[in-house]
Structures are given as structure tokens and as C-alpha cells.
Design a protein around this motif. Structure first.
Motif, PDB file in Angstrom:
ATOM      1  N   SER A 229       0.830  -1.208   0.000  1.00  0.00           N
ATOM      2  CA  SER A 229       0.000   0.000   0.000  1.00  0.00           C
ATOM      3  C   SER A 229       0.867   1.263   0.000  1.00  0.00           C
ATOM      4  CB  SER A 229      -0.981   0.003   1.176  1.00  0.00           C
ATOM      5  OG  SER A 229      -0.281  -0.023   2.363  1.00  0.00           O
ATOM      6  N   LEU A 230       2.037   1.184   0.638  1.00  0.00           N
ATOM      7  CA  LEU A 230       2.937   2.352   0.624  1.00  0.00           C
ATOM      8  C   LEU A 230       3.493   2.601  -0.781  1.00  0.00           C
ATOM      9  CD1 LEU A 230       4.994   2.035   3.921  1.00  0.00           C
ATOM     10  CD2 LEU A 230       3.723   4.028   3.199  1.00  0.00           C
ATOM     11  N   ILE A 231       3.817   1.506  -1.466  1.00  0.00           N
ATOM     12  CA  ILE A 231       4.328   1.642  -2.841  1.00  0.00           C
ATOM     13  C   ILE A 231       3.242   2.262  -3.728  1.00  0.00           C
ATOM     14  CG2 ILE A 231       5.094   0.359  -4.894  1.00  0.00           C
ATOM     15  CD1 ILE A 231       6.566  -1.563  -3.082  1.00  0.00           C
ATOM     16  N   GLU A 232       2.014   1.783  -3.558  1.00  0.00           N
ATOM     17  CA  GLU A 232       0.897   2.330  -4.344  1.00  0.00           C
ATOM     18  C   GLU A 232       0.731   3.820  -4.086  1.00  0.00           C
ATOM     19  OE1 GLU A 232      -2.778   0.168  -3.817  1.00  0.00           O
ATOM     20  OE2 GLU A 232      -1.795  -1.670  -4.471  1.00  0.00           O
ATOM     21  N   GLN A 233       0.838   4.181  -2.821  1.00  0.00           N
ATOM     22  CA  GLN A 233       0.733   5.590  -2.422  1.00  0.00           C
ATOM     23  C   GLN A 233       1.818   6.413  -3.119  1.00  0.00           C
ATOM     24  OE1 GLN A 233      -0.190   5.377   1.837  1.00  0.00           O
ATOM     25  NE2 GLN A 233       0.899   7.315   1.975  1.00  0.00           N
ATOM     26  N   GLY A 234       3.030   5.850  -3.146  1.00  0.00           N
ATOM     27  CA  GLY A 234       4.164   6.515  -3.784  1.00  0.00           C
ATOM     28  C   GLY A 234       3.921   6.726  -5.274  1.00  0.00           C
ATOM     29  N   TRP A 235       3.423   5.707  -5.950  1.00  0.00           N
ATOM     30  CA  TRP A 235       3.130   5.828  -7.389  1.00  0.00           C
ATOM     31  C   TRP A 235       2.083   6.898  -7.641  1.00  0.00           C
ATOM     32  CZ3 TRP A 235       2.235  -0.086  -7.676  1.00  0.00           C
ATOM     33  CH2 TRP A 235       3.444  -0.738  -7.900  1.00  0.00           C
TER      34      TRP A 235
ATOM     35  N   SER B  32       3.459  16.933  -4.007  1.00  0.00           N
ATOM     36  CA  SER B  32       3.187  15.516  -4.258  1.00  0.00           C
ATOM     37  C   SER B  32       4.479  14.714  -4.470  1.00  0.00           C
ATOM     38  CB  SER B  32       2.261  15.358  -5.459  1.00  0.00           C
ATOM     39  OG  SER B  32       2.689  16.164  -6.500  1.00  0.00           O
ATOM     40  N   LEU B  33       5.487  15.353  -5.057  1.00  0.00           N
ATOM     41  CA  LEU B  33       6.767  14.647  -5.257  1.00  0.00           C
ATOM     42  C   LEU B  33       7.462  14.424  -3.901  1.00  0.00           C
ATOM     43  CD1 LEU B  33       8.141  13.567  -7.817  1.00  0.00           C
ATOM     44  CD2 LEU B  33       9.648  15.516  -7.743  1.00  0.00           C
TER      45      LEU B  33
ATOM     46  N   GLN C  35       8.411  10.877  -2.179  1.00  0.00           N
ATOM     47  CA  GLN C  35       9.715  10.589  -1.571  1.00  0.00           C
ATOM     48  C   GLN C  35       9.564  10.015  -0.164  1.00  0.00           C
ATOM     49  OE1 GLN C  35      12.349  13.847  -0.438  1.00  0.00           O
ATOM     50  NE2 GLN C  35      14.057  12.766  -1.366  1.00  0.00           N
ATOM     51  N   SER C  36       8.671  10.619   0.607  1.00  0.00           N
ATOM     52  CA  SER C  36       8.532  10.116   1.986  1.00  0.00           C
ATOM     53  C   SER C  36       7.908   8.719   1.995  1.00  0.00           C
ATOM     54  CB  SER C  36       7.746  11.099   2.857  1.00  0.00           C
ATOM     55  OG  SER C  36       6.397  11.046   2.567  1.00  0.00           O
ATOM     56  N   SER C  37       6.990   8.446   1.049  1.00  0.00           N
ATOM     57  CA  SER C  37       6.414   7.094   0.963  1.00  0.00           C
ATOM     58  C   SER C  37       7.508   6.075   0.657  1.00  0.00           C
ATOM     59  CB  SER C  37       5.369   7.005  -0.146  1.00  0.00           C
ATOM     60  OG  SER C  37       4.299   7.820   0.116  1.00  0.00           O
ATOM     61  N   PHE C  38       8.345   6.402  -0.316  1.00  0.00           N
ATOM     62  CA  PHE C  38       9.385   5.447  -0.708  1.00  0.00           C
ATOM     63  C   PHE C  38      10.470   5.305   0.361  1.00  0.00           C
ATOM     64  CE2 PHE C  38       7.413   5.517  -4.879  1.00  0.00           C
ATOM     65  CZ  PHE C  38       7.534   4.194  -5.238  1.00  0.00           C
TER      66      PHE C  38
ATOM     67  N   LEU D  31      14.294   8.314  -5.552  1.00  0.00           N
ATOM     68  CA  LEU D  31      13.881   9.481  -4.750  1.00  0.00           C
ATOM     69  C   LEU D  31      14.120   9.204  -3.265  1.00  0.00           C
ATOM     70  CD1 LEU D  31      10.457  10.818  -6.079  1.00  0.00           C
ATOM     71  CD2 LEU D  31      12.494  12.156  -5.658  1.00  0.00           C
ATOM     72  N   GLY D  32      13.908   7.954  -2.899  1.00  0.00           N
ATOM     73  CA  GLY D  32      14.144   7.542  -1.514  1.00  0.00           C
ATOM     74  C   GLY D  32      15.613   7.546  -1.129  1.00  0.00           C
ATOM     75  N   GLY D  33      16.491   7.602  -2.124  1.00  0.00           N
ATOM     76  CA  GLY D  33      17.930   7.756  -1.837  1.00  0.00           C
ATOM     77  C   GLY D  33      18.776   6.505  -1.938  1.00  0.00           C
ATOM     78  N   ILE D  34      18.330   5.514  -2.709  1.00  0.00           N
ATOM     79  CA  ILE D  34      19.143   4.287  -2.769  1.00  0.00           C
ATOM     80  C   ILE D  34      20.113   4.276  -3.956  1.00  0.00           C
ATOM     81  CG2 ILE D  34      17.374   2.888  -1.608  1.00  0.00           C
ATOM     82  CD1 ILE D  34      16.973   1.558  -4.450  1.00  0.00           C
ATOM     83  N   GLY D  35      19.950   5.227  -4.869  1.00  0.00           N
ATOM     84  CA  GLY D  35      20.720   5.208  -6.122  1.00  0.00           C
ATOM     85  C   GLY D  35      22.213   5.411  -5.936  1.00  0.00           C
ATOM     86  N   GLU D  36      22.976   4.650  -6.714  1.00  0.00           N
ATOM     87  CA  GLU D  36      24.431   4.830  -6.697  1.00  0.00           C
ATOM     88  C   GLU D  36      25.006   4.542  -8.078  1.00  0.00           C
ATOM     89  OE1 GLU D  36      28.333   3.098  -4.399  1.00  0.00           O
ATOM     90  OE2 GLU D  36      27.302   2.047  -5.998  1.00  0.00           O
ATOM     91  N   LEU D  37      25.939   5.375  -8.457  1.00  0.00           N
ATOM     92  CA  LEU D  37      26.752   5.083  -9.648  1.00  0.00           C
ATOM     93  C   LEU D  37      28.167   4.935  -9.115  1.00  0.00           C
ATOM     94  CD1 LEU D  37      25.431   7.655 -12.278  1.00  0.00           C
ATOM     95  CD2 LEU D  37      25.461   5.206 -12.556  1.00  0.00           C
TER      96      LEU D  37
END
Lengths: 212, 119
Positions: free
Chosen positions: A36-42, A166-167, A171-174, B22-28
Motif C-alpha cells: 500500500s505504501l508503494i501504491e501511495q508513492g506511485w 506531491s513529489l 519521496q517520503s512514501s518510498f 527518490l528515496g535515496g538508494i541510487g548509486e553510480l
């Protein structure tokens, strides 16, 4: 009357099975929260895309320099159990940005230099002292390499400086999803260990399960 | 800095990968190798499988997140992975909701009650 050896082993098996079921139930619960958190993020990403424009939130905006803001510390406990602990480095990142105001904007040339201006009065004096040789030189430039672009910036900035709310919500959801996924990963391993223990108890190390 | 900890890798559709980055896991890394793969319509299964295997081989990755519909494409590679690290986590995608009956780990756990399924 005492409990016989067979009954005792059955009780132990039941206990192990119940423990396994409990972990499985917890895993399912966490899975549902994650989904549900992933869905919220999308949904938040879609809303941001709607307000910013279709191509403004896509893989094309990813930075060409990236450093992870989240790291996972893996700890192996007894009985092959594994623990994943997420650590976020955003605090340090924000401290750096407040200390150094130049990290906020990256506008300007890659080389910064100090140019010596042509001044009339001091130039005349120099002319007199050196006999007119110094003034014919071109203005000196002392190139100084600009500080490296900080790759550990907030990924929100890839999509612009003023991003919609919203972005930020996405971010906070993910961020929550990342933490939860570490918990789920550990739980998955635990479930498999519990299963193995149960089967070991029930069938023994070399006895095949189909014999039961 | 994130320092000596390990990374989370992600293989997924554009929105899933964007969200996790966006959550911050990305790395190059130094060789400019990313810890993510955006799967598009024209991404081949071989490419997905190779990326997955390269993530498994990297010792700086602790968790691999993969959309379940992509995991279905390389199921044999996922089922063959029996180590606990990196842990593989199947996640839903926008067009394909999560189905627990397809999940590798849950299928293994279910095998406890059916001797034939148990590997």
C-alpha cells in the motif's frame, strides 16, 4: 503421569510450527503495508507528473552522479539469522548544505579565477617603477578548480528546485518502503530458517520428508 | 555518508525505480555501474537476467528489489539463488498487483506442507 517421549517431541513440533505460522502472518502483514505504501508513492508520482508535465518526472532527470543516502548494515546472528539495519545519511547531507551556501546552486563556470583589473593610477606607478614592461601583459588569471559537484544531494533536486508537494510525498512514501523492505528481507530469511528447523525436527537431517 | 554499509538494488519499471531513487538508494560507482535497472518495453530478458546476476555477484548489495512481473521473466535465476545475502524481494508493479502465490520465498515456505513442492 509423565509425558511420554513421543508426546514431548510432538509438542515441540507444534510449538515450532506455531512459531513459523506467526512469522508468516507477520510477513504477510508487513507485505500488505509495503504494497500500500508503494501504491501511495506511485499515486504521488503520477500527481507530480500531472502538475509538472509528462516528461518532467522520468528516468531522463536522474543525475549523472549519484551517491546512496541509505545504506544497509547486515548483521549475521546465531542460527544463521540475518538482521538488516538501514541507515540514512540525510542529516549529514543537510548539515553540509547549511554550512556551505555554494552547494545550493551550481550556476557559473567550472573554473573560478581572480582577474587583475587594469587600474590607471596603480598601473602608472608600476610603469614608472618597472619601466613600462608590466603593463603590456594580459590580465592574469589564476584558475582555481571549482569544488566538485556534491553527488550526495537530495534526489528531489534532480526534478527541479521548486518541486510540487506531491513529489515530496512520493519521496517520503518510498523512504518508508525502503525501511520496511529491510525488515521484510530479514523476516523472509527468518521464515525460511524456521521452516528448515521444523523439517529438521520432524524428519531428521537425512530422512526425506516424503517418508512421513 | 552512507559509508561501509551495503546497498539496495532495484530492477523495475520507470515509476518504481524513480520512487526508490527518490528515496535515496541510487548509486553510480567508480566504474559508473548503477545499482538499478529501468525495465522498458524494449528491454530484453537476457539484459534483465544479466543485470540480476551481476547484482548477485556484487558484494556491496544487501537487498535486491524486483517487480514481480519482471521476476516472473527470470524465475529460474531467482529460484536458483539460495543464499540469504543478497535477499531478493518481489514487489508489485503498477499494472501487476502482488501475487503471494508467485513469490519465490512464499512458495518455498508453502513447500513445508506439500512434500513434492519442497526443494
Amino acid at each position: 503421569m509423565g509425558v511420554s517421549e513421543g508426546e514431548e517431541s510432538h509438542l515441540l513440533l507444534d510449538e515450532k510450527l506455531l512459531c513459523f505460522m506467526k512469522q508468516l502472518e507477520l510477513l504477510e502483514e508487513k507485505r500488505n503495508t509495503l504494497n500500500s505504501l508503494i501504491e501511495q508513492g506511485w499515486f504521488s508520482i503520477s500527481k507530480a507528473r500531472y502538475s509538472m508535465g509528462n516528461k518532467q518526472v522520468s528516468a531522463l532527470q536522474f543525475a549523472n552522479k549519484m551517491e546512496p543516502l541509505v545504506s544497509v548494515h547486515v548483521r549475521t546472528l546465531e542460527n544463521a539469522k540475518v538482521e538488516f539495519c538501514t541507515e540514512r545519511s540525510s542529516q549529514k547531507c543537510s548539515d553540509e548544505s547549511t554550512k556551505d551556501p555554494t552547494s545550493v546552486e551550481d550556476i557559473g563556470p567550472l573554473e573560478e579565477g581572480i582577474r587583475r583589473r587594469k587600474t590607471t593610477k596603480s598601473g602608472d606607478k608600476e610603469k614608472r617603477e618597472t619601466g613600462g614592461t608590466g603593463s603590456e601583459k594580459a590580465p592574469e588569471v589564476n584558475p582555481v578548480e571549482k569544488r566538485d559537484h556534491n553527488p550526495q544531494q537530495d534526489p528531489l533536486n534532480w526534478f527541479g528546485i521548486l518541486v510540487p508537494q506531491s513529489l515530496k510525498q512520493a519521496q517520503s512514501s518510498f523512504k518508508q518502503v525502503i525501511e520496511l523492505s529491510a525488515e521484510i528481507a530479514a523476516l523472509q530469511i527468518l521464515v525460511l530458517i524456521k521452516q528448515r528447523n521444523y523439517l529438521f525436527q520432524r524428519c531428521g537431517p537425512f530422512v526425506q520428508c516424503s517418508d512421513d | 555518508m552512507a559509508g561501509r554499509g551495503k546497498l539496495i538494488a532495484v530492477i523495475g519499471d520507470e515509476d518504481t525505480v524513480t520512487g526508490f531513487l527518490l528515496g535515496g538508494i541510487g548509486e553510480l560507482n567508480k566504474n559508473r555501474k548503477p545499482n538499478f535497472l529501468v525495465v522498458e518495453k524494449d528491454t530484453s530478458i537476457t539484459e534483465i537476467e544479466e543485470t540480476f546476476k551481476s547484482f548477485l555477484a556484487r558484494n556491496d548489495i544487501a537487498i535486491i528489489l524486483i517487480n514481480q512481473f519482471i521476476a516472473e521473466m527470470i524465475r529460474h535465476a531467482i529460484d536458483a539463488h539460495m543464499e540469504s545475502i543478497p535477499a531478493v524481494l518481489e514487489i508489485p508493479s503498477k499494472e501487476h498487483p502482488y501475487d503471494a502465490s508467485k513469490d519465490s520465498i512464499l512458495r518455498r515456505a508453502k513447500g513445508m506442507f506439500c512434500a513434492e513442492d519442497f526443494r
